[in-house]
Design an enzyme around this catalytic site. Structure first.
Site: not given
Length: 419
Positions: A57, A278, A55
């Site tokens: 992040d 997202y 992801d």
């Protein structure tokens, strides 16, 4: 790892063990992940290189990096940053693959957060539980955590405030007035504004004394007031920003009666269907680099039944302040990708509509209006001068509000009239 994985004696919760601070941090695989990890380990032995597609992040960065560390993988590792799963975004991400080592600070930030949570949670929970046992709470575990404890404290404080709330009546005085110079000009309303020395007020400045309220109302009946101030000011208001996860949860709760978890699960489903970007984002701005895609996205929205009106009059050339790369955090706001939705559940369609609407608003003009305020004074032998205010808005240009209601905190105030 748990404390007892570092030292077996930590299996017993004892005061003299605290604080527990690992000299070298250790991790181990969860039993339920063993089978999947075995598959990954076999594939890593066959791989000549790896792409971290976690992801976009810090937690996604760590999740993949720690698996590679678990297997002591030494081959080359790249990083792909997939903020959205639609075809155009994926192709752009594929053309922007970088060396994974450049994201090491992101991984380290996630690991530092994890270790800090461990130190606070393990030590504080054990300390409070031991104290509880010493004061007669038995074997009950008193759990503390960096996030859960202050969050619970906020909920409890609010719950206690509600439980102890005592309702009390207060009075709002409204006078209906007609201009003397032009009685055909129509009636307008003005609200009583108490002064600092006004009798009958509570600690919050509200009029709570019924006798005083009735006397003030009687004194104003049939009286002539003098306008002491008249203000007209042109103002504008930009459209609400596109959604982050929390703002989407708030609106979906109010309009669709959805829980926070329902919103997250549905937003994740829309993301996996490549319809929206997202969902786990705290940002409500968009990168300037994506502005050129607006025309394509709006054109796609215009083909979706029931959503044509949102995109129909939108101006793809209109660039609002939402396009600001400097304000982008790990992710940008949640927006539609421009992919045409197929079969959607009622919940998915409702949430998709909220996301689409918030995006389309960015391509409408600002809402322009004239803010009006009139201050009047009535003079009475008993009360002296009392002040009354009339407020209103004259809409000059509806702008984005033609497709969305202006119902946020900066909307009309009590007693304000809109034309």
């Amino acid at each position: 790892c748990y404390p007892e994985d570092y030292k077996p004696e930590y299996a017993s919760w004892r005061r003299e063990h605290l604080p527990i601070i690992p000299q070298a941090w250790r991790s181990k695989a969860k039993p339920k992940a063993a089978a999947q990890l075995k598959i990954i380990g076999k594939l890593l032995k066959e791989a000549t290189s790896v792409v971290n597609a976690g992801d976009p992040d810090r937690e996604g960065q760590l999740l993949v990096d720690e698996v590679l560390e678990h297997f002591s993988y030494k081959g080359p590792v790249s990083r792909i940053w997939l903020a959205s799963l639609d075809e155009r975004s994926v192709l752009k991400a594929l053309n922007g693959i970088t060396d994974n080592t450049k994201h090491a600070p992101l991984r380290d930030a996630a690991r530092a957060r994890s270790q800090a949570d461990w130190l606070i949670g393990m030590n504080a929970t054990r300390a409070m539980t031991i104290m509880g046992r010493e004061t007669g709470r038995g074997g009950e575990v008193l759990s503390l955590g960096r996030v859960q404890t202050p969050t619970l404290a906020l909920v409890v404080a609010r719950d206690r405030e509600i439980a102890s709330f005592v309702s009390s009546d207060y009075f709002v005085l409204r006078a209906y007035l007609t201009p003397q110079a032009n009685r055909a000009g129509g009636e307008f309303a003005a609200m009583f504004v108490p002064g600092e020395t006004q009798a009958g007020l509570d600690g919050s400045g509200r009029l709570t004394d019924a006798a005083v309220a009735n006397a003030l109302a009687e004194s104003a009946k049939g009286a002539d007031g003098v306008i002491t101030e008249s203000v007209r000011e042109n103002k504008s208001k930009a459209a609400p920003l596109p959604h982050c996860l929390s703002s989407l949860q708030k609106e979906a709760s109010a309009k669709c009666s959805m829980t926070a978890k329902q919103v997250l699960d549905t937003a994740q489903s829309l993301y996996e269907k490549k319809l929206t970007t997202y969902p786990r984002t705290d940002c409500r701005y968009l990168p300037e680099e994506q502005f050129d895609a607006a025309g394509r996205i709006l054109a796609a929205i215009a083909t979706v039944p029931g959503m044509e009106h949102m995109a129909g009059k939108a101006d793809a050339k209109l660039k609002s302040s939402v396009w600001n790369t400097k304000k982008i955090t790990a992710h940008h706001a949640i927006i539609p990708t421009g992919e045409t939705p197929g079969s959607l559940t009622n919940t998915e369609r409702a949430l998709y509509s909220l996301i689409v609407s918030a995006y389309c608003l960015q391509f409408y003009p600002v809402r322009r209006y004239e803010a009006q305020k009139i201050t009047l004074v009535f003079t009475d032998a008993q009360w002296g001068e009392t002040r009354w205010e009339a407020r209103g808005r004259l809409i000059l240009e509806a702008g984005w509000s033609v497709i969305a209601s202006d119902n946020d905190d900066s909307g009309t105030q009590d007693g304000e009239q809109e034309q």
